[in-house]
Write an enzyme that holds these catalytic residues in place. Structure first.
Site, PDB file in Angstrom:
ATOM      1  CG  HIS A 305      -2.065   0.934   1.087  1.00 33.34           C
ATOM      2  ND1 HIS A 305      -1.973   2.283   1.323  1.00 33.34           N
ATOM      3  CD2 HIS A 305      -3.328   0.696   0.663  1.00 33.34           C
ATOM      4  CE1 HIS A 305      -3.152   2.833   1.073  1.00 33.34           C
ATOM      5  NE2 HIS A 305      -3.986   1.904   0.669  1.00 33.34           N
ATOM      6  CG  ASP A 362      -8.535  -4.617  -2.646  1.00 34.61           C
ATOM      7  OD1 ASP A 362      -9.737  -4.469  -2.383  1.00 34.61           O
ATOM      8  OD2 ASP A 362      -7.835  -3.737  -3.152  1.00 34.61           O
TER       9      ASP A 362
HETATM   10  N1  ACO Z   1       4.065  -7.671  -4.761  1.00 37.85           N
HETATM   11  C1  ACO Z   1       5.401  -7.708  -4.988  1.00 37.85           C
HETATM   12  N2  ACO Z   1       6.191  -6.619  -4.934  1.00 37.85           N
HETATM   13  C2  ACO Z   1       5.601  -5.442  -4.637  1.00 37.85           C
HETATM   14  C3  ACO Z   1       4.230  -5.349  -4.388  1.00 37.85           C
HETATM   15  C4  ACO Z   1       3.455  -6.513  -4.439  1.00 37.85           C
HETATM   16  N3  ACO Z   1       2.146  -6.494  -4.223  1.00 37.85           N
HETATM   17  N4  ACO Z   1       3.926  -4.055  -4.136  1.00 37.85           N
HETATM   18  C5  ACO Z   1       5.064  -3.374  -4.228  1.00 37.85           C
HETATM   19  N5  ACO Z   1       6.088  -4.219  -4.525  1.00 37.85           N
HETATM   20  C6  ACO Z   1       7.516  -3.879  -4.649  1.00 37.85           C
HETATM   21  C7  ACO Z   1       7.816  -3.178  -5.966  1.00 37.85           C
HETATM   22  O1  ACO Z   1       8.141  -4.106  -6.976  1.00 37.85           O
HETATM   23  C8  ACO Z   1       8.975  -2.305  -5.569  1.00 37.85           C
HETATM   24  O2  ACO Z   1      10.115  -3.145  -5.481  1.00 37.85           O
HETATM   25  P1  ACO Z   1      11.587  -2.564  -5.865  1.00 37.85           P
HETATM   26  O3  ACO Z   1      11.912  -1.587  -4.777  1.00 37.85           O
HETATM   27  O4  ACO Z   1      12.448  -3.772  -5.886  1.00 37.85           O
HETATM   28  O5  ACO Z   1      11.443  -1.919  -7.218  1.00 37.85           O
HETATM   29  C9  ACO Z   1       8.623  -1.872  -4.148  1.00 37.85           C
HETATM   30  O6  ACO Z   1       7.794  -2.928  -3.630  1.00 37.85           O
HETATM   31  C10 ACO Z   1       7.857  -0.554  -4.059  1.00 37.85           C
HETATM   32  O7  ACO Z   1       6.725  -0.652  -4.918  1.00 37.85           O
HETATM   33  P2  ACO Z   1       5.990   0.583  -5.589  1.00 37.85           P
HETATM   34  O8  ACO Z   1       5.273   0.110  -6.803  1.00 37.85           O
HETATM   35  O9  ACO Z   1       6.959   1.718  -5.757  1.00 37.85           O
HETATM   36  O10 ACO Z   1       4.968   0.979  -4.459  1.00 37.85           O
HETATM   37  P3  ACO Z   1       3.750   1.956  -4.638  1.00 37.85           P
HETATM   38  O11 ACO Z   1       3.543   2.629  -3.327  1.00 37.85           O
HETATM   39  O12 ACO Z   1       3.899   2.818  -5.835  1.00 37.85           O
HETATM   40  O13 ACO Z   1       2.538   0.961  -4.961  1.00 37.85           O
HETATM   41  C11 ACO Z   1       0.697  -0.481  -4.711  1.00 37.85           C
HETATM   42  C12 ACO Z   1       1.533   0.641  -4.074  1.00 37.85           C
HETATM   43  C13 ACO Z   1       0.210  -0.029  -6.091  1.00 37.85           C
HETATM   44  C14 ACO Z   1      -0.520  -0.730  -3.844  1.00 37.85           C
HETATM   45  C15 ACO Z   1       1.588  -1.760  -4.829  1.00 37.85           C
HETATM   46  O14 ACO Z   1       1.984  -2.188  -3.543  1.00 37.85           O
HETATM   47  C16 ACO Z   1       0.883  -2.892  -5.578  1.00 37.85           C
HETATM   48  O15 ACO Z   1       0.955  -2.938  -6.803  1.00 37.85           O
HETATM   49  N6  ACO Z   1       0.181  -3.810  -4.855  1.00 37.85           N
HETATM   50  C17 ACO Z   1      -0.539  -4.867  -5.515  1.00 37.85           C
HETATM   51  C18 ACO Z   1      -1.867  -4.346  -6.021  1.00 37.85           C
HETATM   52  C19 ACO Z   1      -2.829  -4.075  -4.892  1.00 37.85           C
HETATM   53  O16 ACO Z   1      -3.041  -4.898  -4.021  1.00 37.85           O
HETATM   54  N7  ACO Z   1      -3.454  -2.890  -4.960  1.00 37.85           N
HETATM   55  C20 ACO Z   1      -4.493  -2.513  -3.986  1.00 37.85           C
HETATM   56  C21 ACO Z   1      -4.005  -1.398  -3.117  1.00 37.85           C
HETATM   57  S1  ACO Z   1      -5.210  -1.004  -1.909  1.00 37.85           S
HETATM   58  C22 ACO Z   1      -6.385  -0.173  -2.788  1.00 37.85           C
HETATM   59  O17 ACO Z   1      -6.143   0.578  -3.684  1.00 37.85           O
HETATM   60  C23 ACO Z   1      -7.720  -0.427  -2.436  1.00 37.85           C
END
Ligand code: ACO
Length: 428
Positions: A305, A362
């Site tokens: 998140h 979720d």
């Molecule tokens: N699985 C694996 N790796 C992840 C995940 C995940 N779910 N989420 C983030 N990471 C990793 C990224 O690959 C990145 O790794 P790196 O540093 O090696 O490049 C690091 O964690 C940071 O990720 P970002 O994408 O920069 O984080 P951001 O804050 O932009 O994204 C998000 C947040 C979109 C929620 C992300 O965690 C994600 O894609 N989660 C999965 C989708 C999800 O569950 N979304 C629902 C969110 S809650 C809502 O909106 C209701």
């Protein structure tokens, strides 16, 4: 303390005001930065940008705190209902008995769609995703209420109730259309969440059984989704509202933003991921290795998140509810076992721990929805129903703010510099 901060830009000091929120967070007001220095801030993804001041929802992502209008989410989940919470979000205070009755009455009065709108559903192919239908039909509904476009303040309560009430009717109708089933009209005697289940699952002449544990579980899901500060869809609603577009147009844009799998669409993506892991006979280990190796560009959906870096308080409540509902319905679900296994591994795995990735709202909500018979492609629609009061509250905040300006970010241009036009014959 509303103080000041001194920044040195290109060797020159400038003083900017700071603004202190009621929970102690500090914002540097950079409104005069460009006029004083010629520079702008650059923050793709807005991780450090406060786009507005808001009095609706407070989140402390480090401590796992979520409050609606000052009330802790866990207390509301235990003691309130979705409709009472909707009133709280929109009008700022918990309603008294008369206010709650008035609000509920207005929802009931506005629950029917204009009869002509039913024909719009015929235009969608059976393969249409219900989120596409939802956003289109919310916008279509605005055309049946032309006074929305120049709505005055005194019309707001009626439009707000109409939107919150009708989004549920549209959602149920889109499900019935997709499954070739006759539409079921809302019943004035039923409460909000009961009425939604009735429109989803009853047949002409045969009402579905409304089990209290199912009604309660769904009402809780709506309540937990009701608002969440300046997320992607709420920011979209505020952005559209800032141009003085009407409430329905703003909410319809919010539905589109919510649809994506990194946002509200994650609940559908989680279920699809769990189904795939189950089909492959994996217990989750192989899948998690793929995620960590970043081989297939995959993510553990329902994890991570932007704001929560400790735990998502909604996920804790939903997980508990998930066990409860499955127990009450005497159901077991292999997908729940896989989800628990994934969570257990991820919470102790260096990849997820070092990136502060925890289950979000979720991760378990889809398992409850599946248990009560909601099809997977309706999951994000249910999220949208739940989020509607938050969008309405944020829309109202934009409209009520006499100082609000149209949202119009700037950019740092990285394209070609000025060059001359070449006639076609001279181009390589
Ligand atoms: N699985 C694996 N790796 C992840 C995940 C995940 N779910 N989420 C983030 N990471 C990793 C990224 O690959 C990145 O790794 P790196 O540093 O090696 O490049 C690091 O964690 C940071 O990720 P970002 O994408 O920069 O984080 P951001 O804050 O932009 O994204 C998000 C947040 C979109 C929620 C992300 O965690 C994600 O894609 N989660 C999965 C989708 C999800 O569950 N979304 C629902 C969110 S809650 C809502 O909106 C209701």
């Amino acid at each position: 303390m509303n103080g000041t901060v001194e920044l040195i830009i290109d060797g020159k000091p400038i003083t900017l005001p700071t603004f202190l929120g009621t929970e102690g967070e500090v914002g540097i007001d950079i409104a005069t930065l460009r006029s004083k220095t010629g520079a702008i801030t650059l923050d793709p993804g807005y991780g450090n940008t406060g786009a507005c001041k808001s009095a609706i929802t407070f989140i402390d992502g480090e401590k796992g705190i979520l409050q609606y209008r000052g009330y802790d989410i866990a207390e509301l989940a235990q003691k309130s209902t979705f409709i009472e919470t909707a009133y709280l979000l929109i009008y700022g205070e918990l309603p008294n008995a008369a206010q709650l009755a008035g609000f509920s009455g207005m929802l009931t009065e506005n629950e029917m769609l204009h009869e002509d709108m039913r024909h719009h559903f015929e235009g969608f192919p059976p393969s249409a995703h219900p989120m596409a239908i939802l956003s289109s039909m919310i916008n279509a509904a605005s055309s049946y209420h032309p006074n929305l476009i120049h709505a005055r303040e005194e019309h707001f309560p009626c439009h707000a109730a109409r939107l919150i009430s009708q989004v549920r009717t549209i959602a149920a109708f889109s499900y019935r259309k997709a499954h070739g089933l006759p539409s079921i009209y809302p019943k004035t005697t039923l409460k909000y969440t009961e009425n939604f289940l009735h429109m989803m699952f009853s047949y002409p002449g045969e009402d579905c059984e409304l089990k209290p544990e199912i009604v309660k579980a769904l009402d809780l899901i709506f309540l937990l989704h009701a608002d969440h500060e300046q997320n992607c869809s709420t920011s979209t609603v505020r952005m559209v509202a800032s141009s003085r577009a009407n409430l329905f147009a703003s909410a319809s844009a919010g539905v589109c933003a919510l649809w994506g799998p990194l946002h509200g669409g994650a609940n559908q993506a989680v279920l699809e991921m769990l189904e795939e892991i189950h089909k492959e006979g994996d217990d989750g280990t192989k899948f998690l290795n793929e995620v960590k190796n970043k081989t297939g560009n995959r993510r553990l959906m329902g994890f991570g998140h932007r704001v929560y870096k400790n735990f998502d308080p909604r996920a804790v409540i939903i997980k508990e509810q998930c066990d409860k509902v499955l127990g009450q319905l005497h159901k077991s679900d292999p997908l729940l076992d896989i989800a628990k296994k994934l969570e257990e591994i991820a919470l102790h795995d260096e990849y997820f721990v070092s990136r502060k990735l925890y289950p979000n709202v979720d991760f378990y909500s889809g398992i409850i929805m599946r248990a009560i018979g909601i099809p997977v492609d309706m999951f994000t629609v249910l999220f949208a129903i739940g989020r509607m009061p938050g969008w309405v509250a944020n829309f109202k905040e934009v409209m009520d703010d006499r100082d609000s300006r149209i949202s119009r970010p700037r950019q740092i241009y990285t394209g070609a510099t000025l060059r001359s036009y070449k006639p076609l014959a001279e181009r390589a």
